[in-house]
Design an enzyme around this catalytic site. Sequence first.
Site, PDB file in Angstrom:
ATOM      1  N   HIS A 332       0.829  -1.206   0.000  1.00 20.73           N
ATOM      2  CA  HIS A 332       0.000   0.000   0.000  1.00 20.73           C
ATOM      3  C   HIS A 332       0.865   1.258   0.000  1.00 20.73           C
ATOM      4  O   HIS A 332       0.637   2.190  -0.774  1.00 20.73           O
ATOM      5  CB  HIS A 332      -0.941   0.013   1.207  1.00 20.73           C
ATOM      6  CG  HIS A 332      -1.796   1.232   1.266  1.00 20.73           C
ATOM      7  ND1 HIS A 332      -3.014   1.325   0.625  1.00 20.73           N
ATOM      8  CD2 HIS A 332      -1.615   2.423   1.888  1.00 20.73           C
ATOM      9  CE1 HIS A 332      -3.539   2.513   0.844  1.00 20.73           C
ATOM     10  NE2 HIS A 332      -2.708   3.211   1.609  1.00 20.73           N
ATOM     11  N   GLU A 333       1.856   1.279   0.888  1.00 18.77           N
ATOM     12  CA  GLU A 333       2.708   2.472   0.956  1.00 18.77           C
ATOM     13  C   GLU A 333       3.492   2.661  -0.340  1.00 18.77           C
ATOM     14  O   GLU A 333       3.674   3.791  -0.814  1.00 18.77           O
ATOM     15  CB  GLU A 333       3.674   2.374   2.143  1.00 18.77           C
ATOM     16  CG  GLU A 333       3.002   2.243   3.500  1.00 18.77           C
ATOM     17  CD  GLU A 333       1.944   3.294   3.750  1.00 18.77           C
ATOM     18  OE1 GLU A 333       2.032   4.396   3.182  1.00 18.77           O
ATOM     19  OE2 GLU A 333       1.015   3.035   4.500  1.00 18.77           O
ATOM     20  N   HIS A 336       1.801   4.477  -3.163  1.00 20.38           N
ATOM     21  CA  HIS A 336       1.752   5.936  -3.074  1.00 20.38           C
ATOM     22  C   HIS A 336       2.921   6.609  -3.799  1.00 20.38           C
ATOM     23  O   HIS A 336       2.898   7.829  -4.002  1.00 20.38           O
ATOM     24  CB  HIS A 336       1.734   6.378  -1.618  1.00 20.38           C
ATOM     25  CG  HIS A 336       0.387   6.261  -0.979  1.00 20.38           C
ATOM     26  ND1 HIS A 336      -0.731   6.898  -1.471  1.00 20.38           N
ATOM     27  CD2 HIS A 336      -0.023   5.594   0.139  1.00 20.38           C
ATOM     28  CE1 HIS A 336      -1.771   6.628  -0.708  1.00 20.38           C
ATOM     29  NE2 HIS A 336      -1.376   5.838   0.272  1.00 20.38           N
ATOM     30  N   GLU A 355      -5.740   7.792  -2.177  1.00 21.88           N
ATOM     31  CA  GLU A 355      -6.048   6.617  -1.355  1.00 21.88           C
ATOM     32  C   GLU A 355      -6.872   5.556  -2.072  1.00 21.88           C
ATOM     33  O   GLU A 355      -6.695   4.364  -1.830  1.00 21.88           O
ATOM     34  CB  GLU A 355      -6.756   7.059  -0.074  1.00 21.88           C
ATOM     35  CG  GLU A 355      -5.952   8.040   0.777  1.00 21.88           C
ATOM     36  CD  GLU A 355      -4.623   7.470   1.275  1.00 21.88           C
ATOM     37  OE1 GLU A 355      -4.273   6.338   0.937  1.00 21.88           O
ATOM     38  OE2 GLU A 355      -3.930   8.196   2.010  1.00 21.88           O
ATOM     39  N   TYR A 415     -10.651   5.498   0.985  1.00 22.73           N
ATOM     40  CA  TYR A 415      -9.894   4.299   0.649  1.00 22.73           C
ATOM     41  C   TYR A 415     -10.820   3.237   0.050  1.00 22.73           C
ATOM     42  O   TYR A 415     -10.651   2.816  -1.093  1.00 22.73           O
ATOM     43  CB  TYR A 415      -9.237   3.700   1.884  1.00 22.73           C
ATOM     44  CG  TYR A 415      -8.321   4.602   2.646  1.00 22.73           C
ATOM     45  CD1 TYR A 415      -6.941   4.525   2.481  1.00 22.73           C
ATOM     46  CD2 TYR A 415      -8.804   5.519   3.571  1.00 22.73           C
ATOM     47  CE1 TYR A 415      -6.079   5.327   3.191  1.00 22.73           C
ATOM     48  CE2 TYR A 415      -7.953   6.336   4.292  1.00 22.73           C
ATOM     49  CZ  TYR A 415      -6.593   6.237   4.094  1.00 22.73           C
ATOM     50  OH  TYR A 415      -5.748   7.045   4.798  1.00 22.73           O
TER      51      TYR A 415
END
Length: 578
Positions: A332-333, A336, A355, A415
Site C-alpha cells: 500500500h505504501e 503511493h 487513497e 480508501y
Amino acid sequence: MRTHLLALGLVLGLGTASAALAGSTAPAQPPLTALTKDSGTPMPAEQKSVHFDHAELHIAVDPARRNIDGRAVLTFTATAATGVLLLDLDRNLPVHAVAIDGQPLAASAWGNPDGRLRIQLPGLLAKDGKLTVAISYGGKPHVAKNAPWDGGFVWSHTKDGEPWVGSAVEGEGCDLFWPCIDQPGGKPDLVDLYVSVPKPLVAPGNGVLVGVSDEGNQRTYHWRARHPATYAVSINVGPYRELKGEYRSRYGNTIALHYWYLPGEEAQAQALFAEFPRLLDFFEAKIGPYPWGDEKMGVVETPYKGMEHQTINAYGNHYAKDGGGFDWLLQHEFAHEWFGNQMTNANWDDMWLHESFATYMQPLYAQHLDGDADYYSWLHRLRLMLRNRYPLVSGSGRTEEQVYDERNGPGQDIYNKGALMLQTLRHLVGDRAFYASIRELVYGRPDPKPGNFAPQYATTRDYIGIVDKVTGRKLDWFFDVYLYQAALPKLDVQRRGDTLDLRWQVPHDLPFPMPVEVRVDDVVHTVPMTDGAGSLAIPAGAVVTIDPHSVLLRDEPRITEFQQWMKQQRAQREAAKR
C-alpha cells in the site's frame, strides 16, 4: 493513509500496537496552533506569490534530549511582486535568526505568533526575482500521540535500548519540523536534507545519498530528492542495518533497492526485501515506470505503522502474516509512489485520488499473485467497511482534518469506497481504457518512459475529464453518483412472470444508466438500463443471479444488516465492561 491502516488492520485480524510504540506515553507538550494542526487551510496570497525552488535543510537530531536544531536555507522565485515571505512553521520551534540573501534581518522583521512565519522583505521582490532566506530554529518538535494517525516525532528505543526515531506528519504537515509551504502544491523542486545524528546511529532519507561526513561524535547524512511531497520529507534515525540490491526494469533502466532494518531481524528483513522486485514489476507492468528510478526504491523500519515517505517508505508492520502471500502494508505504501508522490492531489478534497487508487492496488496485486479468489476476498473485506455517511468529494476546498474526519467527513471511505468504485469503473469502461486513464492521471501522458514525464498535480475534475477522453464517452453521471453523493445507488429487482424488471434508485433521482449483468442459468446477459431501468425475459424455472461477477458497487441489505449487527455486538461488549 492513516485511517485505512487502523480499519484494515482490524478487519485482517492484525493488532495495532505496532502503530505507536512510543506515542501512547507522549509527554505533556505545548498545544499546536489551529494553523499548524490543520494542514491545507486556504493558501494565502503571499504564498501564491512564490515558487519553491530549493530547500536546503540542516537538522541535528538529539535523541537523548528529544530535540532538534535546524537551519533551513530556502530559495524562491517570485510569481508576482511581493514584499512578504510567508512560511509555515510550528511556533513551538522558536526562530533564532533570519537572513535574506545573506543579510541578517532585525528581529522586528519577522514574527511567528500562530504557526505562520511572516518575514518582511528588505524591499519589494519583483516578479521573476529570486531570493534566498536562511532560518535558524529549533527545540522540541511535536511528539506524536499515536503515529501515523496523530502525527509528529516518535522517540522510541529498540529492544536493545538504542534510540529509534521517526517522523510522520501527513496530517499536521511539514511545518512540524521545517519551515515550508504546508500545502499539497507547496513542493520544492529540490530538497537537500542534511541529518546529523550521534554515532553510530544511521539516518536514512529521501532520494539519493550524496555523502556522509563525520565531526567529533556526530555523523551527518546528506540526502537529495527532487519534487518531494511536503509531508513526504522524513527523519529516520536508528542503529540500522542495510540491505542493497538492484532491479532491472522492463523500461531498460536499473533501480537501486535499499531496506534499512533493525539488528537481529536479518531473516525477516531478507524475506521482505525479496518482495521488492516483484512489487516493482507489478506496478511497472500495470501502471508505468517507477517515478523515482534515478533515486531509489527505499524502505525503512519505523517505530510506527507506516507512511508513504517518498523513496523511503516507512514500514512498521513487524513482518506480520495474514495468509495473503504478501505484506499488504508495504504494498500500500509503495503504491503511493505513484498515487501521492508522482501524482499529487491539488487539494485535500481530492485526496481520494491518492487513497482509492493505492487501496485498489492491494486486490489487484493479490489477483496478480494468486488469482481471483484472493481478489474478491480483498474486495469483500473493503465492502464490509463502507460507511457512506458523506460524499468522497465535497466540491470545495477542504483541510486534511475535514477529509479524514470519521464523524463529519468521508474518512476511510476515501480508501474503501473509492477502491470499490474503481472496480466498477474498470468493468464499465474495460481494462484498456481504465489503465490508460491511470497513466494519463499519473504521468500526464499516455506513453510514459523514464525521463519523459514530470510530477503531476490533479483534481477530481481532471480525472473525470481524462476518463471521458480515453473512453470517448461522457461519464459524469457515474462520478456524480459515486463521488458526490453519500448514499450508494440501490437496484430494485422485481420479477413479473417471465419478465425481470430492474430499476436504479439513485439519490436526488440523478441519471444512472449503469448496465447490469444478469446470469440466467448458465448464460450472462447485459441489461443496458437506458434511463436507469431495463427488463429481461426469464424462462420459467430459470435460476437467476444479479451481478454474477460482483462488479457493481451498490446498496446491499445483507451488508447493512451485518454492519448493524456488528454495531450491536460492540455496544453489548462496551456495556458489559461497564
